[in-house]
Design an enzyme around this catalytic site. Structure first.
Site, PDB file in Angstrom:
ATOM      1  N   ASP A 148       0.842  -1.202   0.000  1.00  0.00           N
ATOM      2  CA  ASP A 148       0.000   0.000   0.000  1.00  0.00           C
ATOM      3  C   ASP A 148       0.873   1.246   0.000  1.00  0.00           C
ATOM      4  O   ASP A 148       1.636   1.486   0.940  1.00  0.00           O
ATOM      5  CB  ASP A 148      -0.903   0.005   1.240  1.00  0.00           C
ATOM      6  CG  ASP A 148      -1.797   1.231   1.305  1.00  0.00           C
ATOM      7  OD1 ASP A 148      -2.981   1.130   0.933  1.00  0.00           O
ATOM      8  OD2 ASP A 148      -1.317   2.308   1.733  1.00  0.00           O
ATOM      9  N   HIS A 201      -7.626   9.678  -1.624  1.00  0.00           N
ATOM     10  CA  HIS A 201      -6.887   9.662  -0.363  1.00  0.00           C
ATOM     11  C   HIS A 201      -7.646  10.342   0.786  1.00  0.00           C
ATOM     12  O   HIS A 201      -7.626   9.860   1.918  1.00  0.00           O
ATOM     13  CB  HIS A 201      -5.518  10.322  -0.560  1.00  0.00           C
ATOM     14  CG  HIS A 201      -4.487   9.853   0.407  1.00  0.00           C
ATOM     15  ND1 HIS A 201      -3.150   9.799   0.100  1.00  0.00           N
ATOM     16  CD2 HIS A 201      -4.592   9.405   1.668  1.00  0.00           C
ATOM     17  CE1 HIS A 201      -2.474   9.341   1.148  1.00  0.00           C
ATOM     18  NE2 HIS A 201      -3.321   9.101   2.117  1.00  0.00           N
TER      19      HIS A 201
END
Length: 277
Positions: free
Chosen positions: A46, A109
């Site tokens: 990630d 995000h």
């Protein structure tokens, strides 16, 4: 090899439940630690554009020799790149740095509600998925109101929601919303920050009873309650130890004791509803 469970998305793809996070890992360090993580057995990495280490992550993947299709790779579009056309350009930049033709998961995000670009950004992710440049799409750091808004506006529900989540801040309302809508919950800062959680008497006692580390106990709790979790470390021993948490099994009583650690003031990071960066 440690057996890490794969959890199903509603789009028929799957995600390894335990992955390797690289937040605050310098680009020049990222290649080495990502290679180490893959060699240790991680199959889920990630990263994010804002981390500034996508190129290093890409180098680490290449150096590992692992076939691309055997790895689950996540990156994220940053706040300043939100917007429909801007998101397409942002993904192209990320793909070039990562050295790949696609990512397995692309996330917004932060919702950044005041910016009012999250709906058009979500529409861009939907199109990118149709084009095959991203396999699955989700969000990170979204208040429930903004989650509801993108679902209502597009009819497309994120497969996953990545949020701050640890025993001191358990995010039960958002987890319940996710369960109701088939959205997996993914925890960032799963071990808290600063080490306070790992010194909590409840955690250290369970660790002693289980012959595990406090970090392994916390990660095992996340796995037991169904979270996807992405611990980060640049230390070889901890990279391996964190993965070994997949083999730690907690009793229902131990899980309940950790459930009891939730705090009203447990948040460490910014409130997504008030994000101004």
């Amino acid at each position: 090899m440690i057996d890490v469970k794969n959890l199903p998305f509603t789009d028929e793809n799957t995600i390894p439940q335990l992955g390797f996070g690289v937040w605050k890992v310098e680009d020049e360090t990222a290649a080495d630690v990502v290679r180490q993580a893959i060699e240790a057995g991680y199959r889920h990495i990630d990263t994010a554009a804002i981390y500034g280490n996508e190129a290093g992550v890409g180098r680490g993947i290449k150096e590992s020799g692992l076939a691309r299709e055997d790895l689950f790779l996540t990156t994220k579009v940053w706040n300043s790149d939100q917007g429909y056309d801007e998101t397409f350009a942002a993904l192209e930049a990320s793909l070039e740095k990562l050295g790949t033709e696609y990512v397995d998961l692309y996330l917004i995000h932060w919702a950044k509600p005041a910016q009012q670009k999250y709906v058009e950004t979500w529409k861009a992710l939907i199109e990118l998925q149709k084009q095959g440049k991203v396999r699955s799409i989700g969000v990170s750091n979204f208040p429930q109101a903004q989650l509801e808004e993108i679902i209502e506006a597009t009819g497309v529900t994120p497969v996953i929601h990545q949020i701050e989540l640890h025993p001191y801040f358990q995010q039960r309302p958002l987890r319940e919303f996710g369960e109701k809508h088939g959205i997996l919950t993914e925890a960032w800062s799963p071990l808290g920050q600063g080490g306070n959680l790992l010194q909590d008497p409840v955690i250290t006692q369970i660790a002693a009873d289980r012959g595990a580390t406090p970090a392994q106990v916390v990660l095992a709790w996340h796995l037991a309650i169904g979270n996807v979790v992405i611990p980060k470390s640049v230390t070889a021993e901890r990279i391996v130890a964190n993965l070994e948490a997949a083999g730690v099994r907690l009793s229902s009583e131990e899980i309940a004791r950790i459930d009891g650690l939730d705090r009203a003031d447990g948040r460490i990071g910014p409130d997504p509803a008030e994000c101004d960066f």
